[in-house]
Design a protein around this motif. Sequence first.
Motif, PDB file in Angstrom:
ATOM      1  N   LEU A   1       7.922  11.707   3.162  1.00  0.00           N
ATOM      2  CA  LEU A   1       8.435  10.472   2.580  1.00  0.00           C
ATOM      3  C   LEU A   1       7.273   9.673   2.006  1.00  0.00           C
ATOM      4  N   ALA A   2       7.504   9.040   0.873  1.00  0.00           N
ATOM      5  CA  ALA A   2       6.520   8.137   0.268  1.00  0.00           C
ATOM      6  C   ALA A   2       6.952   6.699   0.528  1.00  0.00           C
ATOM      7  N   TYR A   3       5.997   5.883   0.942  1.00  0.00           N
ATOM      8  CA  TYR A   3       6.255   4.465   1.200  1.00  0.00           C
ATOM      9  C   TYR A   3       5.382   3.603   0.290  1.00  0.00           C
ATOM     10  N   ASP A   4       5.924   2.470  -0.103  1.00  0.00           N
ATOM     11  CA  ASP A   4       5.144   1.403  -0.717  1.00  0.00           C
ATOM     12  C   ASP A   4       5.356   0.189   0.176  1.00  0.00           C
ATOM     13  N   GLY A   5       4.370  -0.082   1.001  1.00  0.00           N
ATOM     14  CA  GLY A   5       4.588  -1.044   2.072  1.00  0.00           C
ATOM     15  C   GLY A   5       5.558  -0.457   3.074  1.00  0.00           C
ATOM     16  N   ASN A   6       6.649  -1.185   3.327  1.00  0.00           N
ATOM     17  CA  ASN A   6       7.669  -0.678   4.260  1.00  0.00           C
ATOM     18  C   ASN A   6       8.864  -0.062   3.540  1.00  0.00           C
ATOM     19  N   LYS A   7       8.787   0.031   2.211  1.00  0.00           N
ATOM     20  CA  LYS A   7       9.911   0.532   1.423  1.00  0.00           C
ATOM     21  C   LYS A   7       9.711   1.993   1.047  1.00  0.00           C
ATOM     22  N   ILE A   8      10.743   2.801   1.268  1.00  0.00           N
ATOM     23  CA  ILE A   8      10.686   4.204   0.863  1.00  0.00           C
ATOM     24  C   ILE A   8      10.844   4.290  -0.651  1.00  0.00           C
ATOM     25  N   VAL A   9       9.935   5.032  -1.291  1.00  0.00           N
ATOM     26  CA  VAL A   9       9.950   5.130  -2.756  1.00  0.00           C
ATOM     27  C   VAL A   9       9.981   6.577  -3.245  1.00  0.00           C
ATOM     28  N   GLY A  10      10.016   7.542  -2.339  1.00  0.00           N
ATOM     29  CA  GLY A  10      10.075   8.937  -2.776  1.00  0.00           C
ATOM     30  C   GLY A  10      10.181   9.887  -1.609  1.00  0.00           C
ATOM     31  N   ARG A  11      10.529  11.130  -1.928  1.00  0.00           N
ATOM     32  CA  ARG A  11      10.618  12.168  -0.907  1.00  0.00           C
ATOM     33  C   ARG A  11      10.379  13.525  -1.552  1.00  0.00           C
ATOM     34  N   ILE A  12       9.970  14.495  -0.741  1.00  0.00           N
ATOM     35  CA  ILE A  12       9.807  15.872  -1.213  1.00  0.00           C
ATOM     36  C   ILE A  12       9.793  16.809  -0.011  1.00  0.00           C
ATOM     37  N   ALA A  13      10.168  18.052  -0.231  1.00  0.00           N
ATOM     38  CA  ALA A  13      10.065  19.091   0.793  1.00  0.00           C
ATOM     39  C   ALA A  13       9.162  20.197   0.274  1.00  0.00           C
TER      40      ALA A  13
ATOM     41  N   MET B   1       0.852  -1.200   0.000  1.00  0.00           N
ATOM     42  CA  MET B   1       0.000   0.000   0.000  1.00  0.00           C
ATOM     43  C   MET B   1       0.889   1.253   0.000  1.00  0.00           C
ATOM     44  N   LYS B   2       0.586   2.176  -0.917  1.00  0.00           N
ATOM     45  CA  LYS B   2       1.369   3.400  -1.017  1.00  0.00           C
ATOM     46  C   LYS B   2       0.793   4.465  -0.090  1.00  0.00           C
ATOM     47  N   ARG B   3       1.694   5.169   0.593  1.00  0.00           N
ATOM     48  CA  ARG B   3       1.237   6.205   1.522  1.00  0.00           C
ATOM     49  C   ARG B   3       2.314   7.261   1.675  1.00  0.00           C
ATOM     50  N   ILE B   4       1.915   8.450   2.142  1.00  0.00           N
ATOM     51  CA  ILE B   4       2.828   9.566   2.394  1.00  0.00           C
ATOM     52  C   ILE B   4       2.831   9.855   3.879  1.00  0.00           C
ATOM     53  N   VAL B   5       4.021  10.057   4.445  1.00  0.00           N
ATOM     54  CA  VAL B   5       4.118  10.378   5.873  1.00  0.00           C
ATOM     55  C   VAL B   5       4.908  11.669   6.061  1.00  0.00           C
ATOM     56  N   ASN B   6       4.524  12.426   7.071  1.00  0.00           N
ATOM     57  CA  ASN B   6       5.300  13.603   7.472  1.00  0.00           C
ATOM     58  C   ASN B   6       6.577  13.136   8.173  1.00  0.00           C
ATOM     59  N   VAL B   7       7.692  13.699   7.803  1.00  0.00           N
ATOM     60  CA  VAL B   7       8.960  13.330   8.431  1.00  0.00           C
ATOM     61  C   VAL B   7       9.031  13.944   9.822  1.00  0.00           C
ATOM     62  N   SER B   8       9.309  13.104  10.796  1.00  0.00           N
ATOM     63  CA  SER B   8       9.490  13.592  12.162  1.00  0.00           C
ATOM     64  C   SER B   8      10.515  12.705  12.858  1.00  0.00           C
ATOM     65  N   GLY B   9      11.365  13.321  13.649  1.00  0.00           N
ATOM     66  CA  GLY B   9      12.357  12.559  14.395  1.00  0.00           C
ATOM     67  C   GLY B   9      13.619  12.294  13.591  1.00  0.00           C
ATOM     68  N   LYS B  10      14.678  11.931  14.317  1.00  0.00           N
ATOM     69  CA  LYS B  10      15.994  11.747  13.703  1.00  0.00           C
ATOM     70  C   LYS B  10      16.033  10.569  12.745  1.00  0.00           C
ATOM     71  N   ASP B  11      15.318   9.492  13.070  1.00  0.00           N
ATOM     72  CA  ASP B  11      15.371   8.306  12.214  1.00  0.00           C
ATOM     73  C   ASP B  11      14.740   8.574  10.853  1.00  0.00           C
ATOM     74  N   GLN B  12      13.605   9.245  10.846  1.00  0.00           N
ATOM     75  CA  GLN B  12      12.961   9.551   9.565  1.00  0.00           C
ATOM     76  C   GLN B  12      13.759  10.595   8.784  1.00  0.00           C
ATOM     77  N   LEU B  13      14.368  11.554   9.487  1.00  0.00           N
ATOM     78  CA  LEU B  13      15.215  12.525   8.792  1.00  0.00           C
ATOM     79  C   LEU B  13      16.400  11.812   8.145  1.00  0.00           C
ATOM     80  N   LYS B  14      16.992  10.873   8.854  1.00  0.00           N
ATOM     81  CA  LYS B  14      18.087  10.079   8.295  1.00  0.00           C
ATOM     82  C   LYS B  14      17.608   9.323   7.051  1.00  0.00           C
ATOM     83  N   ALA B  15      16.427   8.739   7.123  1.00  0.00           N
ATOM     84  CA  ALA B  15      15.881   8.001   5.977  1.00  0.00           C
ATOM     85  C   ALA B  15      15.628   8.941   4.802  1.00  0.00           C
ATOM     86  N   PHE B  16      15.151  10.158   5.094  1.00  0.00           N
ATOM     87  CA  PHE B  16      14.903  11.165   4.057  1.00  0.00           C
ATOM     88  C   PHE B  16      16.209  11.508   3.340  1.00  0.00           C
ATOM     89  N   ILE B  17      17.278  11.707   4.098  1.00  0.00           N
ATOM     90  CA  ILE B  17      18.570  12.076   3.520  1.00  0.00           C
ATOM     91  C   ILE B  17      19.182  10.914   2.740  1.00  0.00           C
TER      92      ILE B  17
END
Length: 373
Positions: free
Chosen positions: A59-71, A1-17
């Motif tokens: 961050l965009a996810y497809d299941g548990n996999k990151i598939v995109g990002r935007i600011a 399932m594809k979904r968009i999440v707001n980046v929050s916290g150090k772990d998600q920021l690391k994943a974004f980068i």
Amino acid sequence: MKRIVNVSGKDQLKAFIDFPHDLYKDDPCYVPELFIAQRDLLTPGKHPFHEHSTIQLYLAYDGNKIVGRIAAILNKNHNTFNNTRDGFFGFFDVINDAEVARMLFEQADGWLRQQGVTAAIGPANFSTNETCGLLVEGFDTPPAAMMTYNKPYYSALIEAAGFGKKVDILAYRFGADGYDDRSVRVKDTMLSRLKQKGITIRPVNVKNFKEEVRQIRNVYNNAWDKNLGFVPMTEAEFDYMAKDMKMILDTDFCLVAEKDGRAIGFALAIPDINEVLINVKRGRLLPLGLFKLLFGLKKVKGIRVITLGVEEGFRKLGIEACFYASIIEAYRKKKLTRAEASWVLEDNAAMNNALLNIKGVPYKKYRIFEKAL
């Protein structure tokens, strides 16, 4: 399932980068951004941009996999200076999937509308003072220092999301000997004429760096204020940038024109550190990346001419030609083999003609897009 999440916290920021490192892992032209620099750039309290403006990362996810990002970016100083209600998008990376791209833009557009903006512009990270533009021509070579790179399919995804071209910006290439050195041959004559007008050209003085930076910032904010999308840099932003630049600065390539002790123009070329960074895995300086960077700088064979400008009222006196001549002389002395001058707005006839006249070859084209919200 594809979904968009707001980046929050150090772990998600690391994943974004880190997402681009995985997306481009098999691309020989990809140059990873330094993790520490990107983390600080995107963190309120670390970079002075956040003192006056706001961003929201997704961050965009497809299941548990990151598939995109935007600011989504609200640059309040840009809007105040230009009397606009613009928003920006940046840090855009995505797999070749129109649905994922559409979902990312819907989130970014929605956030921007909530901020009261009427147009979305990009990519810009965060403005034209930082990296900006989408590569649309010239995918066969890595980007020069502080220039962007992306997959060829990005433009189609951005256009499918409703964006159209706002403006193109160009990068020019020079080889080891593929330039016109007329400015070098007449440099002494031009310097003599400038001296009669009380104008001198000299290398930047690193022993008085703080005052030099203050004067150069004034020139920058005065000489480029008519450029499309320009926004003056605050003192804190310019100091932040100058501190980073100082680490790789070669004074032979950082020149100041002054009259009566006041800076009226400056030119800056930097070593193309991307020749080194392309080999720094995932942008990490530790444990071995720092060693590669420090020792690799000595072997860099290219430069990027980032800035060359003169305040209005002092243009067409020969200052620009003397800047070119001095850079060419240093380029020869150091036996460099490659130079890039970038970037230049496609409708900046004076600068484009000047670069063509010294045999520059436009070899990369970047596009800034826009759509009404």
